[in-house]
Design an enzyme around this catalytic site. Structure first.
Site, PDB file in Angstrom:
ATOM      1  N   ASN A   1       0.845  -1.191   0.000  1.00 59.15           N
ATOM      2  CA  ASN A   1       0.000   0.000   0.000  1.00 59.15           C
ATOM      3  C   ASN A   1       0.884   1.246   0.000  1.00 59.15           C
ATOM      4  O   ASN A   1       1.822   1.335  -0.783  1.00 59.15           O
ATOM      5  CB  ASN A   1      -0.963  -0.074   1.199  1.00 59.15           C
TER       6      ASN A   1
ATOM      7  N   ASP B   1      -5.665   8.615   6.068  1.00 55.99           N
ATOM      8  CA  ASP B   1      -5.090   7.880   4.934  1.00 55.99           C
ATOM      9  C   ASP B   1      -3.679   8.408   4.669  1.00 55.99           C
ATOM     10  O   ASP B   1      -2.827   8.381   5.556  1.00 55.99           O
ATOM     11  CB  ASP B   1      -6.048   8.010   3.735  1.00 55.99           C
TER      12      ASP B   1
END
Ligand code: CA
Length: 288
Positions: free
Chosen positions: A99, A195
């Site tokens: 990620n 995030d």
């Protein structure tokens, strides 16, 4: 209240990983779900895309040119004409992918994994050293996400989205080791999920809120200082760019939105920019 404007109606499924490349004055970003690296030229509006063959979560600049990347199968080098896997990671775990990631002040590239089904505890944060050795730095993560380092290079900030907050670690720029962990920002679930993030030149922390439709700016100690609103809900990450590094670029995602939601936020998946007062910092380079 500040607002960001769309600069590229990209309709990305999962736009992520913005990174300013001063070498050719372009904003690099990725669409994880379509396995593409994009190079956006703010002067012409042109957005070049490169298929890298597998989901790509984040990229960093290599000191010698080209990119280092966190791809599904591990760490890769990406040049405009080729992709080379240089260090496989969790290749036996089909349910995981790499990620978010970033190059640290020591010239190493950090990136973490997450389970495709969001299984808690399945993620690990790795550090790719300049010699291409891979080191597991944090285990038991859920959605390993944004990270960046303080102005003095002694603190690492990190988001594991599922924990609903932002943590700081002691960081040793000599050897890339991390130590004492503490929570500095708590974000309620109704406000969105933290995030991607970036620090500005004042050491303040900008954090994208997935589901929260904004990027928040926090002091180095974790007090809310400002909010940058976006016309889309799934805000994923941010990075400073432009000739003076005063443009904050923000990525977003379309994936998972219903037809009704897309009608309400047609710019979802777009790339946004906000011309601010406080500049960012030039990104670190891998191996530099
Ligand atoms: Ca992310």
């Amino acid at each position: 209240m500040q607002r960001a404007e769309v600069c590229l109606d990209a309709r990305a499924l999962r736009g992520e990983g913005p990174l300013w490349d001063a070498r050719d004055q372009r904003l690099i970003w990725v669409d994880i779900d379509t396995s593409t690296v994009h190079r956006y030229d703010p002067l012409t509006g042109c957005d070049q895309r490169q298929d890298v063959g597998q989901p790509v979560g984040a990229v960093g600049l290599r000191a010698g040119g080209g990119l280092v990347a966190a791809v599904r199968d591990g760490f890769a080098f990406i040049d405009p004409d080729r992709v080379m896997l240089v260090a496989p990671v969790e290749i036996e775990q089909m349910g995981n992918r790499m990620n978010d990631g970033k190059v640290d002040p020591a010239g190493c590239f950090w990136a973490g994994t997450m389970a495709l089904d969001l299984k808690p505890g399945a993620g690990v944060l790795y550090r790719l050293n300049r010699d291409l050795s891979v080191h597991a730095m944090l285990r038991g993560l859920s959605i390993s996400n944004g990270l960046d380092w303080s102005l003095d290079g002694r603190t690492m900030y990190f988001v594991d989205s599922a924990t609903g907050g932002l943590d700081a670690f002691d960081y040793d720029p000599e050897n890339g080791a991390i130590g004492r962990r503490r929570r500095i920002v708590e974000i309620q679930e109704r406000e969105g999920l933290p995030d991607g993030m970036v620090l500005d030149a004042e050491g303040f922390i900008w954090v994208a809120l997935w589901g929260g439709g904004c990027v928040r700016r926090y002091t180095p100690c974790g007090s809310l200082a400002a909010v940058l609103e976006l016309p889309v809900s799934q805000v994923t990450s941010c990075a400073f760019g432009g000739p003076q590094l005063t443009d904050l670029y923000v990525t977003s995602a379309r994936a998972g939105l219903s037809a009704e939601q897309l009608a309400r936020e047609p710019a979802a998946g777009g790339l946004f920019v906000h011309q601010g007062q406080v500049p960012g910092r030039a990104p670190n380079t891998f191996g530099g």
